[in-house]
Design an enzyme around this catalytic site. Structure first.
Site, PDB file in Angstrom:
ATOM      1  N   GLU A   1      -6.543  -3.976  -2.428  1.00 18.71           N
ATOM      2  CA  GLU A   1      -6.905  -2.563  -2.623  1.00 18.71           C
ATOM      3  C   GLU A   1      -6.317  -2.045  -3.918  1.00 18.71           C
ATOM      4  O   GLU A   1      -5.162  -2.362  -4.259  1.00 18.71           O
ATOM      5  CB  GLU A   1      -6.370  -1.663  -1.497  1.00 18.71           C
ATOM      6  CG  GLU A   1      -7.146  -1.711  -0.226  1.00 18.71           C
ATOM      7  CD  GLU A   1      -6.610  -0.724   0.811  1.00 18.71           C
ATOM      8  OE1 GLU A   1      -6.210   0.400   0.437  1.00 18.71           O
ATOM      9  OE2 GLU A   1      -6.600  -1.094   1.999  1.00 18.71           O
TER      10      GLU A   1
ATOM     11  N   GLU B   1      -1.051  -2.868   5.427  1.00 21.27           N
ATOM     12  CA  GLU B   1       0.061  -1.985   5.061  1.00 21.27           C
ATOM     13  C   GLU B   1       0.940  -1.557   6.232  1.00 21.27           C
ATOM     14  O   GLU B   1       1.008  -0.364   6.562  1.00 21.27           O
ATOM     15  CB  GLU B   1      -0.490  -0.733   4.367  1.00 21.27           C
ATOM     16  CG  GLU B   1      -1.272  -1.035   3.116  1.00 21.27           C
ATOM     17  CD  GLU B   1      -1.680   0.213   2.346  1.00 21.27           C
ATOM     18  OE1 GLU B   1      -1.488   1.327   2.873  1.00 21.27           O
ATOM     19  OE2 GLU B   1      -2.167   0.080   1.219  1.00 21.27           O
TER      20      GLU B   1
HETATM   21  C1  BGC Z   1      -5.198   2.333   2.872  1.00 22.61           C
HETATM   22  C2  BGC Z   1      -6.590   2.896   2.969  1.00 22.61           C
HETATM   23  C3  BGC Z   1      -6.624   4.255   2.310  1.00 22.61           C
HETATM   24  C4  BGC Z   1      -6.218   4.117   0.863  1.00 22.61           C
HETATM   25  C5  BGC Z   1      -6.238   5.398   0.067  1.00 22.61           C
HETATM   26  C6  BGC Z   1      -4.518   2.541   1.542  1.00 22.61           C
HETATM   27  O1  BGC Z   1      -3.170   2.777   1.716  1.00 22.61           O
HETATM   28  O2  BGC Z   1      -5.174   0.995   3.278  1.00 22.61           O
HETATM   29  O3  BGC Z   1      -6.964   2.960   4.302  1.00 22.61           O
HETATM   30  O4  BGC Z   1      -7.862   4.884   2.417  1.00 22.61           O
HETATM   31  O5  BGC Z   1      -4.908   3.625   0.809  1.00 22.61           O
HETATM   32  O6  BGC Z   1      -5.266   6.273   0.542  1.00 22.61           O
END
Ligand code: BGC
Length: 406
Positions: free
Chosen positions: A318, A185
């Protein structure tokens, strides 16, 4: 109705080094020491001004009003417990895992690589393979070595060169990994660290922010070439945070497409991190997570559709929510997968889903209180407890399918 996923689909969860390993010494750990007190005081002030923290958050340890909430410290002690954590992931039928290598461990001093730490990550990868899980390795998940930060970090014109040197060393040393994610990101980092000024090094300057983005683009392009030269079978991409902008096309271009267009010729797959939906006017009746973030599963369908034109395999690297009581997580996962299944049916080549996160972890400037994990961590004893939603997700992983009511 049973919705089957393509054969060979990766079912997994993700973590990052600084958020789970413990005992890291980098620009973030330094910043935490200087800012923990302020962050706890600000949370306390907000509470006095009327912010209502639910009891189930305040009775947990640590909670947002405590200074220790904001110090990563031992984190989840995953550095020492990775085998036990992978045993859990395997028992939950995961067949892949995303984690990050910590640059500050590998190169604690400029140009000096720590072979013992490289060996550590070799062991981590071996442990995954022994359990039948495919490693997806992130090279940079926002934390920087102290020496790099002192040189101006990502504002330094040589930053891409420094990053490429590290990428070269680590990918050569771990030349039995197939999936590499160079950057996590980049625009979230640039925005929070150099524009909003809420993360280290807390700059508030649009020009700096744009310069950082340019350097991150260069860093990716340079290291892509290197990693490909080391092994042409390497599959390389970034994890891109895309937002579903329901009716704001202009922002959509800059936020979702700009970076990807710049690295079009330097990626073998796209990693998608999906969390947010934005529209004007705001949706006031939204369902929210413990962080106050809207839960909007349909958005994943639209952002995936938007990635189709790049013609690359896509991994959802993610997607997750903070939900300390584990009330919404199982549905959250199922709904996002239902929309993902729909988009696959429409020809979008999605090949994996990595829930964020395997474990409760250190959520940057929010600290430990947000509970994102499939597995709960007791930060006093370090005991792990598998949440019910993890078992629900495990059924999906095992069956390679979801049961949908629609
Ligand atoms: C990030 C993580 C973070 C998650 C929740 C993502 O943007 O890569 O490191 O914990 O979001 O906020």
């Amino acid at each position: 109705m049973r919705l089957e996923f393509p054969k060979g689909f990766y079912w997994a969860a993700a973590t990052s080094s600084h958020q789970v390993e413990g005992n890291n010494h980098n620009d973030w750990s330094e910043w935490e020491k200087k800012n923990a007190k302020r962050l706890a005081e600000e949370a306390t002030l907000r509470r006095a001004q009327g912010k209502k923290w639910p009891d189930y958050i305040l009775k947990n340890y640590p909670n947002p009003l405590q200074e220790e909430n904001y110090i990563s410290g031992r984190a989840c002690d995953h550095y020492n417990r990775f085998r036990e954590d992978f045993d859990i992931a395997k028992s939950l039928s995961h067949n892949a895992h995303r984690f990050s290598v910590e640059w500050s461990r590998i190169e604690p001093e400029e140009g000096k690589f720590d072979e013992k730490e490289i060996e550590h990550y070799r062991e981590v990868i071996k442990a995954l393979r022994e359990r039948g899980m495919e490693p997806f390795v992130t090279l940079w998940h926002w934390t920087n070595p102290i020496w790099f930060a002192k040189k101006g970090g990502w504002l330094n014109k040589d930053a891409p060169k420094y990053f490429e040197r590290y990428a070269n060393k680590i990918t050569r040393s771990l030349n039995f990994v197939r999936f590499w994610i160079t950057l996590n990101e980049p625009e979230i980092y640039a925005n929070n660290s150099y524009f909003k000024g809420v993360w280290p090094p807390q700059k508030k300057n649009l020009i700096s922010c744009l310069r950082v983005i340019r350097n991150l683009i260069k860093a990716h392009q340079k290291s892509y070439k290197t990693i490909k030269e080391i092994n042409p079978n390497n599959q390389i991409g970034i994890s891109k945070h895309n937002i579903y902008f329901e009716n704001i096309p202009f922002v959509n271009y800059f936020w979702n497409e700009y970076f990807l267009n710049k690295i079009k010729k330097h990626q073998d797959f796209i990693g998608l991190n999906y969390y947010f939906h934005r529209r004007f006017p705001k949706n006031e009746n939204k369902i929210i997570s413990d962080m106050g973030w809207e839960i909007y599963p349909e958005g994943i369908y639209h952002v995936l559709k938007g990635l189709k034109k790049y013609n690359k395999p896509i991994y959802i690297t993610e997607n997750g929510l903070a939900d300390a009581r584990d009330e919404k997580r199982a549905d959250f996962i199922k709904e996002h997968l239902r929309w993902t299944h729909k988009v696959i049916g429409e020809g979008v080549d999605v090949r994996g889903y990595f829930y964020w996160s395997l474990l409760d972890n250190f959520e940057w400037d929010s600290g430990f209180w947000p509970r994102f994990g499939l597995v709960e961590v007791d930060y006093k004893t370090m005991a792990r407890k598998i949440r019910n939603s993890a078992l629900e997700y495990a059924k999906i992983c095992k069956e390679n399918a979801i049961d949908s009511d629609l």
